[in-house]
Structures are given as structure tokens and as C-alpha cells.
Design a protein around this motif. Structure first.
Motif, short mmCIF file in Angstrom:
data_model
loop_
_atom_site.label_atom_id
_atom_site.label_comp_id
_atom_site.label_asym_id
_atom_site.label_seq_id
_atom_site.Cartn_x
_atom_site.Cartn_y
_atom_site.Cartn_z
N ARG A 1 -33.65 -52.70 -88.40
CA ARG A 1 -33.13 -53.14 -86.69
C ARG A 1 -34.10 -51.87 -85.49
O ARG A 1 -34.31 -52.81 -84.77
CB ARG A 1 -31.74 -53.49 -87.35
CG ARG A 1 -31.33 -53.92 -86.07
CD ARG A 1 -29.77 -54.76 -85.63
NE ARG A 1 -28.88 -54.91 -84.58
CZ ARG A 1 -27.85 -55.21 -84.28
NH1 ARG A 1 -26.93 -54.28 -84.78
NH2 ARG A 1 -27.96 -56.30 -83.03
N ALA A 2 -33.67 -50.63 -85.67
CA ALA A 2 -33.76 -49.78 -84.81
C ALA A 2 -35.11 -49.89 -84.46
O ALA A 2 -35.69 -49.59 -83.33
CB ALA A 2 -33.55 -48.54 -85.00
N GLY A 3 -35.78 -50.31 -84.74
CA GLY A 3 -37.11 -49.93 -85.53
C GLY A 3 -37.79 -51.32 -84.66
O GLY A 3 -38.94 -51.37 -83.83
N PHE A 4 -37.14 -51.89 -85.80
CA PHE A 4 -38.11 -53.78 -84.07
C PHE A 4 -37.39 -53.26 -82.97
O PHE A 4 -38.20 -54.13 -81.62
CB PHE A 4 -37.57 -55.02 -85.12
CG PHE A 4 -37.59 -55.11 -86.13
CD1 PHE A 4 -39.66 -55.51 -86.57
CD2 PHE A 4 -37.54 -55.43 -87.85
CE1 PHE A 4 -39.99 -55.93 -87.42
CE2 PHE A 4 -38.06 -55.89 -88.69
CZ PHE A 4 -39.36 -56.41 -88.57
N LEU A 5 -36.22 -52.85 -82.76
CA LEU A 5 -36.11 -52.15 -81.36
C LEU A 5 -36.30 -52.21 -80.27
O LEU A 5 -36.95 -52.50 -79.31
CB LEU A 5 -33.99 -52.75 -80.91
CG LEU A 5 -33.84 -54.50 -81.40
CD1 LEU A 5 -31.99 -52.98 -82.28
CD2 LEU A 5 -33.12 -55.02 -81.04
#
Length: 208
Positions: free
Chosen positions: A168-172
Motif C-alpha cells: 500500500r505504501a509503495g503504490f501511494l
């Protein structure tokens, strides 16, 4: 050259992106658009064969480096046989996952291999989506949904919530890096509200 549009859907496992992609396809077809729905890994005969190799089996079946090579090979076949011909014909291509998922799963979350992913992408693929829809949601909710699907393709889900949190953090982070093509949709809403937000974002792009 055709004037098609290449639109990808990204998000953590269980985010509902596949469902929302199908709903968008129905809405676009209903308004007269010529739409092709596809997925990664997969989307062509050869790529579907590779899909079974990378999504099934033990979590340690492949190294991250081997996975990058397999996904890139599948993506190349997918581009040649499905995506590019559809775009040349002026169709809208809706793809469930693309290179951004490889940047996350293999390039970031399973090792510091983002540069390798990008080098292979530039060499063998050479194209980014025109628009990427990111369905963003709570990782715990997404993992619970994904584990409840009861499919044989659970290899990445078996890495657990720590991977989901990183994803999730990476996609953001990707959404900030590629802000010109990313649209972030709140996946914690009702399915109908998510679908409405997705449709608005895509129509705004198509009508721009």
C-alpha cells in the motif's frame, strides 16, 4: 496509428480492483466504447502459461530476480499479442495490473530491485499506461478479502499483512512519482461509490 487508451488498475490484494475494472468495462461498453479487458500476468496464451508458474506454489518457489524475468517475459508477449493490436485498432484496453505491480511485488517488497525492474521494462516493454486507477484501501481489510476468495493463486497473499502494508505504501509512492497518470480512488467506500468515482475519473481523462 490508432487512438486507443491504455488504462491499468492497481492496488493491494483484495482491494476490489478486478471487480471495479469489470464494472467500468460494462459502463464504457454501454456508452458505445470498444473495450478490451485483460490482466497480468496473463492476457495472452503464452503469458497465461507463465501466470500459473508465478502465482501458484510455495512462497519461496522463485527468487525475486527470477520472478522479474518471468513477469517481464509474460508482459512482452501480452503487449505483442493483445495490448498493442487493440490500441492500434483504437480500442480502450483495461488491464488488471501492469508493470507497477512488478515494481512493487518484486522490485520493492521482495528486495531492493526497483532499478532492475525499470531497466528491463525500458529495454523490453518501453511503454507506460496512459492512465492508472489505484484502488487504495486498508491492508487488513484487503488481505481478509483476498484470503476469502479460495483460489489456487494465493502465493503472494501467503506473504501476509506485512507485505500488504509495504504494498500500500509503495503504490501511494508510485502515485506521487507518476502523478500525471495516477488517479487514487478510496476503496473503503461502498462498491457503488467506488465504481462512480472510477467512472468519473476515467471519463474525465477520455473527454479531456
Amino acid at each position: 496509428m490508432g487512438n486507443g487508451a491504455f488504462i491499468t488498475f492497481e492496488g493491494i490484494d483484495g482491494s476490489g480492483k478486478s471487480t471495479q475494472l469489470k464494472r467500468l468495462a460494462e459502463a464504457l461498453k454501454g456508452s458505445g466504447h470498444n473495450v478490451v479487458v485483460t490482466r497480468e500476468p496473463g492476457g495472452s496464451e503464452g503469458a497465461e502459461e507463465i501466470r500459473s508458474l508465478v502465482l501458484e506454489g510455495a512462497t519461496d518457489r522463485w527468487s525475486a530476480e527470477t520472478e522479474i524475468l518471468l513477469f517481464t517475459a509474460a508482459r512482452r508477449d501480452h503487449m505483442e499479442r493483445t495490448i498493442l493490436p487493440a490500441l492500434e485498432a483504437g480500442k480502450i484496453v483495461l488491464c488488471d495490473r501492469f508493470a507497477d505491480s512488478t515494481r512493487m511485488y518484486q522490485g520493492l517488497s521482495r528486495g531492493d530491485l526497483r532499478d532492475l525492474v525499470d531497466q528491463l521494462h525500458d529495454l523490453m516493454i518501453g511503454r507506460e499506461p496512459d492512465l492508472t486507477v489505484l484502488i487504495d484501501m486498508d491492508p487488513a481489510t484487503g488481505l481478509a478479502r483476498a484470503k476469502g476468495r479460495q483460489t489456487s493463486e494465493e502465493r503472494f497473499e501467503d506473504f501476509g499483512q506485512e507485505l500488504q502494508n509495504k504494498m500500500r505504501a509503495g503504490f501511494l509512492d508510485l502515485a506521487r512519482e507518476f502523478a500525471d497518470r495516477y488517479r487514487i480512488i478510496d476503496g473503503d467506500q461502498s462498491m457503488d461509490d467506488v465504481a462512480a468515482d472510477v467512472l468519473k475519473s476515467v471519463l474525465d481523462y477520455l473527454n479531456d
